[in-house]
Design a protein around this motif. Structure first.
Motif, PDB file in Angstrom:
ATOM      1  N   MET A  59      74.956  90.953  54.374  1.00 36.79           N
ATOM      2  CA  MET A  59      76.021  91.686  55.013  1.00 36.79           C
ATOM      3  C   MET A  59      75.471  92.382  56.192  1.00 36.79           C
ATOM      4  N   MET A  60      74.261  92.708  56.220  1.00 33.17           N
ATOM      5  CA  MET A  60      73.837  93.283  57.543  1.00 33.17           C
ATOM      6  C   MET A  60      73.297  92.508  58.592  1.00 33.17           C
ATOM      7  N   GLY A  61      73.596  91.073  58.397  1.00 33.28           N
ATOM      8  CA  GLY A  61      73.492  89.989  59.182  1.00 33.28           C
ATOM      9  C   GLY A  61      72.111  89.216  59.148  1.00 33.28           C
ATOM     10  N   TYR A  62      71.174  89.548  58.056  1.00 33.06           N
ATOM     11  CA  TYR A  62      70.015  88.956  57.873  1.00 33.06           C
ATOM     12  C   TYR A  62      69.948  87.882  56.711  1.00 33.06           C
ATOM     13  N   GLY A  63      69.628  86.683  57.013  1.00 36.78           N
ATOM     14  CA  GLY A  63      69.275  85.668  55.910  1.00 36.78           C
ATOM     15  C   GLY A  63      71.047  85.012  55.458  1.00 36.78           C
ATOM     16  N   LYS A  64      71.117  83.684  55.678  1.00 39.72           N
ATOM     17  CA  LYS A  64      72.299  83.129  55.259  1.00 39.72           C
ATOM     18  C   LYS A  64      72.316  82.090  54.002  1.00 39.72           C
ATOM     19  N   LYS A  65      71.179  82.243  53.341  1.00 40.66           N
ATOM     20  CA  LYS A  65      71.009  81.536  52.076  1.00 40.66           C
ATOM     21  C   LYS A  65      69.900  82.536  51.012  1.00 40.66           C
ATOM     22  N   ILE A  66      70.506  82.199  49.779  1.00 38.62           N
ATOM     23  CA  ILE A  66      69.879  82.806  48.594  1.00 38.62           C
ATOM     24  C   ILE A  66      69.728  81.930  47.772  1.00 38.62           C
ATOM     25  N   GLU A  67      68.230  81.622  47.128  1.00 38.09           N
ATOM     26  CA  GLU A  67      68.135  80.959  46.102  1.00 38.09           C
ATOM     27  C   GLU A  67      68.039  81.471  44.933  1.00 38.09           C
ATOM     28  N   VAL A  68      68.819  80.830  43.859  1.00 33.34           N
ATOM     29  CA  VAL A  68      68.434  81.382  42.602  1.00 33.34           C
ATOM     30  C   VAL A  68      68.162  80.279  41.509  1.00 33.34           C
ATOM     31  N   ASN A  69      67.069  80.661  40.712  1.00 31.99           N
ATOM     32  CA  ASN A  69      66.899  79.501  39.773  1.00 31.99           C
ATOM     33  C   ASN A  69      66.597  80.460  38.317  1.00 31.99           C
ATOM     34  N   ILE A  70      67.102  79.778  37.406  1.00 35.49           N
ATOM     35  CA  ILE A  70      67.100  80.250  36.018  1.00 35.49           C
ATOM     36  C   ILE A  70      66.677  79.162  35.169  1.00 35.49           C
ATOM     37  N   TYR A 177      67.791  85.964  23.641  1.00 33.40           N
ATOM     38  CA  TYR A 177      69.013  85.592  24.541  1.00 33.40           C
ATOM     39  C   TYR A 177      68.974  84.502  25.210  1.00 33.40           C
ATOM     40  N   GLY A 178      69.879  84.116  25.925  1.00 32.08           N
ATOM     41  CA  GLY A 178      70.122  82.998  26.773  1.00 32.08           C
ATOM     42  C   GLY A 178      71.407  82.947  27.575  1.00 32.08           C
ATOM     43  N   PHE A 179      70.948  82.362  28.809  1.00 26.54           N
ATOM     44  CA  PHE A 179      71.921  82.701  30.024  1.00 26.54           C
ATOM     45  C   PHE A 179      72.863  81.304  29.865  1.00 26.54           C
ATOM     46  N   LYS A 180      74.161  81.901  30.147  1.00 26.42           N
ATOM     47  CA  LYS A 180      75.480  80.856  30.117  1.00 26.42           C
ATOM     48  C   LYS A 180      75.330  80.326  31.318  1.00 26.42           C
ATOM     49  N   GLU A 181      75.651  79.022  31.801  1.00 25.67           N
ATOM     50  CA  GLU A 181      75.938  78.505  32.918  1.00 25.67           C
ATOM     51  C   GLU A 181      77.349  79.010  33.479  1.00 25.67           C
ATOM     52  N   GLU A 182      78.334  79.010  32.599  1.00 27.91           N
ATOM     53  CA  GLU A 182      79.500  79.185  33.015  1.00 27.91           C
ATOM     54  C   GLU A 182      79.549  80.792  33.711  1.00 27.91           C
ATOM     55  N   PHE A 183      78.828  81.821  33.068  1.00 31.96           N
ATOM     56  CA  PHE A 183      78.943  83.356  33.507  1.00 31.96           C
ATOM     57  C   PHE A 183      78.021  83.340  34.696  1.00 31.96           C
ATOM     58  N   VAL A 184      76.956  82.556  34.979  1.00 32.39           N
ATOM     59  CA  VAL A 184      76.052  82.756  35.795  1.00 32.39           C
ATOM     60  C   VAL A 184      76.846  82.109  37.279  1.00 32.39           C
ATOM     61  N   GLU A 185      77.352  80.861  36.998  1.00 39.27           N
ATOM     62  CA  GLU A 185      78.238  80.414  38.148  1.00 39.27           C
ATOM     63  C   GLU A 185      79.335  81.267  38.599  1.00 39.27           C
ATOM     64  N   ASN A 186      80.035  81.539  37.729  1.00 36.58           N
ATOM     65  CA  ASN A 186      81.270  82.585  38.067  1.00 36.58           C
ATOM     66  C   ASN A 186      80.840  83.699  38.774  1.00 36.58           C
ATOM     67  N   TYR A 202      71.971  77.361  43.598  1.00 37.20           N
ATOM     68  CA  TYR A 202      71.781  77.673  42.115  1.00 37.20           C
ATOM     69  C   TYR A 202      71.036  76.604  41.476  1.00 37.20           C
ATOM     70  N   ASN A 203      69.737  76.503  41.030  1.00 37.82           N
ATOM     71  CA  ASN A 203      69.220  75.411  40.319  1.00 37.82           C
ATOM     72  C   ASN A 203      69.327  74.250  41.294  1.00 37.82           C
ATOM     73  N   GLY A 204      69.183  74.410  42.567  1.00 38.40           N
ATOM     74  CA  GLY A 204      69.310  73.199  43.325  1.00 38.40           C
ATOM     75  C   GLY A 204      70.738  72.882  44.014  1.00 38.40           C
ATOM     76  N   THR A 205      71.609  73.369  43.341  1.00 37.76           N
ATOM     77  CA  THR A 205      73.090  73.078  43.656  1.00 37.76           C
ATOM     78  C   THR A 205      73.792  74.185  44.679  1.00 37.76           C
TER      79      THR A 205
END
Length: 613
Positions: A59-70, A177-186, A202-205
């Motif tokens: 939002m401050m204008g730095y970086g247009k990509k964020i990589e998230v992997n779970i 615990y476990g991360f659900k794809e649906e909630f992470v993607e949302n 997100y995980n390559g997508t």
């Protein structure tokens, strides 16, 4: 007790360091814990806290990509912003009241604190690592449960600027615990809807949005709007809205990228402003309910130094939007008055469709106004001594610390209601008793909600007649037997909510209570099994000839046992509506006339319990 009072001295006073305080009272920082089964569980808040800092950089204008992997419960987030200043890397993630967000020039309209949030992630993770890349240099630090383990010296690097955070939620805190794809993607999609030009991988997508809040409405709406969504966009306020052929109102609101699921000042202002503008445009004093009936809208606002009502930031409490004293209410009112009025003048075809929708709602409301008034008076009279409702002390629409735990069980029959009532946590769990099978409300008008005493009292107990903002329970749980009658009651209740309060389902508040089918025990241990597979595993692990009990109904389960099924290990199945689901089609299929396709579906999906034969 007296001894404790007498021994109250300097030695009684404890001072906890930052990480101990967070680990002892995690609810203060991340809401509730949970194992990832629900979208508001703490592990998703941990991800959000790290993401918020990366989003603030964008939002401050730095970086247009964020990589998230779970992967296997381990989370990593890499942004390409400016990177945390190397000399302050350890302090930013482990020292309270340290961060850039206290300087409003550096982060004018941020939601991440770069302080409490990421420190909570550190303290509640079994492993936490952070790297900062700045101008050809990198620094890394490793932590275990908030304790600094390795502080590596600054090295040279060819990596682009940015920050890398990797963490594993602590199993001692969150259990298995476990991360659900649906909630992470949302969660990640919401970030892209609100930040045009941002790509989250997100995980390559890649996840990206071209049309902002229009894409959000397209994603969330299960029924098409009756006119193309109105899209109004300014520097600090973006709005997308339409009307759908449905009861109730549906809102998705955001402040500085934070999904304010409980609304707040900005939502109140939006609803007021839309009513005022539409009344003035048509030069007619329409009833508020007629204007907002069937409205679906998304609202995103950017505010300096927003004030939220809790650390989890689900409700905006800000009165001012900037140091110069411009209120959120006036800002939203002025924006909508100008832009919505202009839009309706420029698009007369939309204005005509909207007018017809309002007039249709007005006709229906007037047709039921008499019975509605009587029903409200009846509900008011019984509210003080409503035998159907055994209420709890803390509610979702309060500011109490445990409000996210608030739940209401909708039960059938006196025995099941009695068992749950005796076993429940009276602080956060309420019980509403049905006297039999509810009415099949499919195809009926809203008039039935007021004519049917049971539906009217249920509506009153939930406090949702005027909308979801005053909902009294975060979890609305249907607790019926798993037999044919119980399943039918579930369908009838889901039909009621789907028809008249679809936003209760869409916002993730409606659940089915899962109760065990079997009890398997020997002299040393008791196991409760929810499936035949669990039963077979228990028989194998408990040794020869264990005692096996089949529960045929909730009424057979004693209150002493019930406490295990509605406590911290409670199993709930969320009632979901996917984007491709049309509520009209679902209702027609399940609750309409007994067509051949419905008969075939039931026959093909009929499960016969061999033990019952």
């Amino acid at each position: 007790m007296q001894e404790m009072i007498d021994n109250y001295s300097e030695e009684s006073i404890q001072t906890l360091d930052w990480k101990e305080h967070i680990r002892r009272r995690p609810g203060m920082y991340i809401g509730k814990l949970g194992d990832g089964s629900y979208s508001d569980d703490g592990i998703y808040v941990l991800l959000k806290e790290v993401m918020d800092n990366s989003i603030d950089e964008f939002m401050m204008g730095y970086g247009k990509k964020i990589e998230v992997n779970i992967v296997d419960g381990k989370v990593s987030v890499r942004d390409f912003g400016r990177g945390i200043p190397l000399g302050k890397l350890v302090e930013v993630v482990s020292k309270m009241n340290t961060g850039a967000k206290y300087d409003s020039k550096a982060f004018k309209k941020s939601v991440g604190l770069n302080g409490v949030g990421v420190k909570a992630v550190n303290a509640l993770s079994s492993e936490f690592a952070v790297k900062a890349f700045r101008d050809g240099e990198v620094r890394k630090a490793d932590f275990v449960r908030g304790e600094l383990i390795n502080d590596f010296p600054i090295e040279k690097t060819n990596e682009p600027n940015g920050t890398y955070v990797e963490f594993t939620p602590d199993g001692d805190i969150f259990g298995s615990y476990g991360f659900k794809e649906e909630f992470v993607e949302n969660l990640l999609k919401n970030y892209t809807f609100l930040n045009s030009g941002l790509t989250i991988v997100y995980n390559g997508t890649p996840i990206v949005s071209k049309n902002g809040l229009l894409d959000l409405l397209e994603e969330k709406m299960t029924e098409p709007g009756i006119y193309a969504p109105i899209h109004l966009k300014g520097e600090d306020l973006e709005i997308a809205m339409t009307h759908a052929e449905q009861y109730g109102e549906e809102y998705y609101t955001f402040v500085n990228g934070q999904h304010t699921t409980q609304g707040g000042t900005h939502l109140i202002a939006f609803r007021e402003a839309v009513v005022k503008t539409i009344r003035e445009f048509y030069n007619k004093n329409f009833d508020v309910a007629d204007i907002r009936q069937g409205m679906v809208a998304a609202v995103s606002i950017k505010i300096e130094e927003p004030v939220f009502e809790s650390q989890t930031k689900t409700k905006l409490g800000s009165k001012d939007m900037s140091p110069d004293g411009v209120s959120v209410r006036n800002f939203v009112h002025d924006f909508i008055k100008k832009h919505l009025d202009n839009y309706l003048h420029k698009h007369p075809e939309v204005a005509e469709i909207m007018l017809r929708k309002i007039q249709d709602s007005e006709k229906e409301r007037k047709a039921i106004s008499g019975i509605q008034k009587l029903a409200r008076e009846r509900a008011k009279k019984v509210s003080l001594h409503n035998k159907k409702l055994r209420d709890c002390r803390i509610h979702y629409n309060s500011n109490a610390e445990r409000k996210l735990e608030s739940a209401i069980f909708i039960t059938e029959g006196d025995s099941a209601s009695g068992s749950i009532t005796k076993a429940r946590d009276v602080v956060t769990q309420a019980v509403f008793s049905l006297k039999g099978k509810p009415l099949n409300s499919y195809g009926l008008s809203r008039k039935v909600v007021y004519e049917n005493e049971e539906f009217n009292l249920l509506q009153a107990a939930l406090n949702i007649e005027e909308g979801m903002e005053s909902l009294r329970y975060n979890y609305v749980i249907i607790a019926t037997d798993a037999d044919v009658d119980g399943m039918h009651i579930r369908l009838l209740l889901i039909t009621f909510f789907l028809q008249f309060f679809p936003e209760l389902i869409k916002n993730g508040h409606l659940y089915i209570l899962q109760t065990p089918l079997f009890r398997v025990r020997n002299k040393k241990e008791t196991r409760y099994c929810y499936t035949d597979e669990e039963k077979q595993r228990a028989i194998k692990e408990l040794g020869p000839n264990p005692e096996i009990t089949r529960f045929k109904g909730l009424g057979e389960i004693s209150p002493d046992e019930f406490k295990y099924f509605i406590g911290k290990d409670m199993r709930l199945e969320r009632v979901r509506m996917k984007k491709e689901d049309s509520s009209k089609d679902l209702l027609e299929f399940y609750m309409g006339k007994n067509t051949m396709s419905r008969q075939n579906f039931i026959i093909e999906n009929l499960i016969v319990d061999e033990e019952m034969l």
